[in-house]
Design an enzyme around this catalytic site. Structure first.
Site, PDB file in Angstrom:
ATOM      1  CG  HIS A   1      -0.303   0.021   1.757  1.00  0.00           C
ATOM      2  ND1 HIS A   1       0.519  -0.901   3.024  1.00  0.00           N
ATOM      3  CD2 HIS A   1      -0.332   1.047   3.768  1.00  0.00           C
ATOM      4  CE1 HIS A   1       0.437  -0.770   4.189  1.00  0.00           C
ATOM      5  NE2 HIS A   1       0.399   0.934   4.495  1.00  0.00           N
TER       6      HIS A   1
ATOM      7  CG  HIS B   1      -0.242   4.379   5.189  1.00  0.00           C
ATOM      8  ND1 HIS B   1      -0.951   3.536   5.503  1.00  0.00           N
ATOM      9  CD2 HIS B   1      -0.835   4.907   4.515  1.00  0.00           C
ATOM     10  CE1 HIS B   1      -1.862   4.089   6.041  1.00  0.00           C
ATOM     11  NE2 HIS B   1      -2.125   5.185   5.282  1.00  0.00           N
TER      12      HIS B   1
ATOM     13  CG  ASP C   1       4.780   2.673   7.063  1.00  0.00           C
ATOM     14  OD1 ASP C   1       4.247   2.860   6.585  1.00  0.00           O
ATOM     15  OD2 ASP C   1       4.635   1.619   7.888  1.00  0.00           O
ATOM     16  CG  HIS C   2       3.791  -0.491   4.339  1.00  0.00           C
ATOM     17  ND1 HIS C   2       4.095  -2.263   4.198  1.00  0.00           N
ATOM     18  CD2 HIS C   2       3.803  -0.150   5.413  1.00  0.00           C
ATOM     19  CE1 HIS C   2       3.799  -1.977   5.570  1.00  0.00           C
ATOM     20  NE2 HIS C   2       2.813  -0.765   6.194  1.00  0.00           N
TER      21      HIS C   2
END
Length: 291
Positions: free
Chosen positions: A60, A62, A64-65
């Site tokens: 996804h 976000h 941090d990914h």
């Protein structure tokens, strides 16, 4: 056999745990799932093969990914990569990369092919919807089943012709000296291993179904007992364990651990009350998955 490296096992923001990244390797193929900031540095520092990556899949959008991905791709170009890189993920990933390259004045010198699923090196990679606060995916990595012929059993019946062996292995019936030989009698199937990664998710039926009989489930286990976990689109460690139990998996890796837990052993202890065969994913550790 599939080897799974937990390149980064934390989530949210950088801490003593790296941001989410999982590297899956099998017989010369390597696929990265998620790419938080710092991922390329860890791949290079620990000799895990930055330029040899065949594909990257993102769960996804976000930060941090995904925020480590533009830099990783740029480094591949600077290091002389020429072969194609497969890229998969949710809506917006292609536009995100295109805009990043536009504003950083970078044009990848190798092809990027955006895919929804992939078959590489005896593995298939497919996605399923997970349950987060934005559009999100989990991934199933499945090794192909291996069909073997019981040659010794055939020879005991007096059959030694390799052409008969070949036809039976192709699933065809063969008549030898008036006797019909059915492939089901002489074929054995060795099930390929299955690895499931949820990305960020609260507990949900889609994950339970996708993880059915997995050899390894890597599940969001962000919190221990915070009441707001589900409203944040995350799971408690016991949620991950309950999912593992309902899905009849062999092993569970607790992943995406909040930075508030310097000592995450209480998460493991709580999860094991619901599913004993679990462990804590630690940065740059690996787990060998066998059927």
């Amino acid at each position: 056999m599939i080897r799974v490296y937990f390149v980064g096992s934390g989530g949210g923001s950088p801490s003593f745990r790296g941001l989410p990244a999982i590297l899956v390797k099998r017989e010369g193929w390597s696929v990265l799932f998620d790419c938080g900031e710092g991922t390329q540095w860890r791949l290079m520092k620990y000799g895990l093969g930055l330029t040899s990556l065949d594909a990257v899949f993102v769960t996804h959008m976000h930060g941090d990914h995904v925020l480590g991905l533009p830099g990783l791709i740029e480094s591949m170009g600077l290091l002389g990569r020429e072969k194609k890189l497969y890229v998969g993920g949710p809506r917006g990933l292609r536009e995100f990369l295109t805009e990043s390259f536009k504003w950083t004045r970078f044009n990848p010198p190798f092809p990027l092919e955006f895919v929804d699923s992939l078959e590489v090196g005896g593995m298939s990679i497919s996605s399923f919807p997970s349950c987060h606060t934005i559009d999100s995916l989990g991934y199933v990595v499945k090794e192909k089943d291996r069909v073997n012929l019981n040659v010794e059993r055939l020879r005991e019946t007096g059959v030694k012709d390799w052409r008969v062996f070949r036809l039976l292995k192709e699933g065809k019936s063969v008549e030898v000296k008036g006797v019909k030989l059915d492939p089901e009698t002489y074929l054995t199937t060795r099930r390929g291993v299955k690895v499931v990664y949820t990305g960020d998710t609260m507990p949900c039926e889609q994950v339970i179904r996708a993880a059915e009989e997995a050899d390894l489930l890597i599940h969001d286990s962000t919190f221990l007992d915070e009441k707001e976990a589900h409203s944040f689109g995350h799971s408690l460690a016991r949620d991950a364990a309950t999912t593992a139990s309902k899905s009849h998996v062999k092993a569970l890796a607790l992943f995406h651990i909040s930075a508030r837990y310097r000592d995450a052993s209480p998460l493991v202890q709580d999860a094991r009350r619901f599913f004993p065969h679990c462990f804590l994913a630690e940065d740059v550790s690996f787990y060998d998955v066998r059927a």
